[in-house]
Design an enzyme around this catalytic site. Structure first.
Site, mmCIF file in Angstrom:
data_model
loop_
_atom_site.group_PDB
_atom_site.id
_atom_site.type_symbol
_atom_site.label_atom_id
_atom_site.label_comp_id
_atom_site.label_asym_id
_atom_site.label_seq_id
_atom_site.Cartn_x
_atom_site.Cartn_y
_atom_site.Cartn_z
ATOM 1 N N LYS A 124 0.822 -1.198 0.000
ATOM 2 C CA LYS A 124 0.000 0.000 0.000
ATOM 3 C C LYS A 124 0.864 1.260 0.000
ATOM 4 O O LYS A 124 0.621 2.184 -0.781
ATOM 5 C CB LYS A 124 -0.934 0.010 1.210
ATOM 6 C CG LYS A 124 -1.906 1.193 1.209
ATOM 7 C CD LYS A 124 -2.716 1.267 2.489
ATOM 8 C CE LYS A 124 -1.892 1.832 3.622
ATOM 9 N NZ LYS A 124 -2.698 2.092 4.839
ATOM 10 N N ASP A 142 -6.638 0.851 1.058
ATOM 11 C CA ASP A 142 -6.639 0.920 2.517
ATOM 12 C C ASP A 142 -7.966 0.376 3.049
ATOM 13 O O ASP A 142 -8.768 -0.186 2.305
ATOM 14 C CB ASP A 142 -6.386 2.354 2.994
ATOM 15 C CG ASP A 142 -7.550 3.296 2.672
ATOM 16 O OD1 ASP A 142 -8.493 2.879 1.958
ATOM 17 O OD2 ASP A 142 -7.512 4.444 3.137
#
Length: 214
Positions: A124, A142
């Site tokens: 991420k 997320d």
């Protein structure tokens, strides 16, 4: 698992997002690729506002890997002590700064694999840096995106990588660059976890969420 929206409805969703916010921005303050990388690494299990408050002073004195090393572990720890998990994060930032100096000439690399080789940098974080700084259409999934991807039928998946693939595979290419920003902001401020603000939602009539709020 909820069914993926068809192409026509996906196109309409992102056209609406684009019309409402043509140039969405990330909310972490940064001045260069290194400060962005550090800010994103520090943001794990912390709010963007909390990270920005801590890094305002930090980046004024340490905005390159070498300056971060000059500040040292104790100095960095003091600067970020208001952020959750600050001791481990400080160790990671010092070590990644060492690696950037030793292996990458003090520059932040522009490949996902190289970024993910750095301490405290997962997929991420790497995707955020690739997207925001290098303008690569990487999708940083997320908790907000994972939630609304499954809740709305936009990009359902059993895990974050499946949701990431669903965005890459199904969002029209002209929207790929900003897709994760629109989705994060939508999840953060409209399609919230406990009580989504369906009455204020741009895509209420398209969303597949059955338990819409009044």
């Amino acid at each position: 698992m909820m069914k993926q929206l068809d192409y026509a409805r996906m196109s309409e969703v992102f056209a609406r997002f684009a019309a409402a916010e043509p140039e969405p921005k990330g909310e972490l303050d940064h001045t260069n690729a290194f400060t962005l990388l550090v800010a994103v690494a520090l943001s794990a299990q912390a709010t963007d506002a909390g990270v920005n408050k801590a890094t305002r002073g930090l980046f004024a004195i340490a905005d390159t890997p070498q300056k971060m090393l000059d500040l040292g572990l104790d100095g960095l720890t003091e600067q970020i002590k208001t952020i959750g998990l600050f001791r481990q994060k400080a160790k990671n930032v010092i070590r990644l700064s060492e690696i950037l100096v030793e292996r990458f000439g003090g520059e932040v690399p522009s490949s996902r694999a190289a970024l993910m080789s750095l301490p405290g940098v997962g997929r991420k974080t790497a995707n955020v840096v690739l997207n925001i700084w290098f303008h690569y259409p990487a999708q940083a999934v997320d908790t907000h995106i994972f939630r609304i991807g499954n809740r709305t039928g936009l990009c359902p998946g059993r895990d974050v990588e499946a949701v990431e693939r669903a965005i890459e595979d199904n969002v029209p290419v002209q929207y790929q660059g900003h897709a994760h920003h629109w989705l994060i902001l939508h999840g953060r401020y409209i399609c919230t976890a406990r009580k989504p603000r369906c009455a204020d939602c741009l895509i209420r009539d398209i969303c597949q969420f059955e338990e819409k709020t009044a």
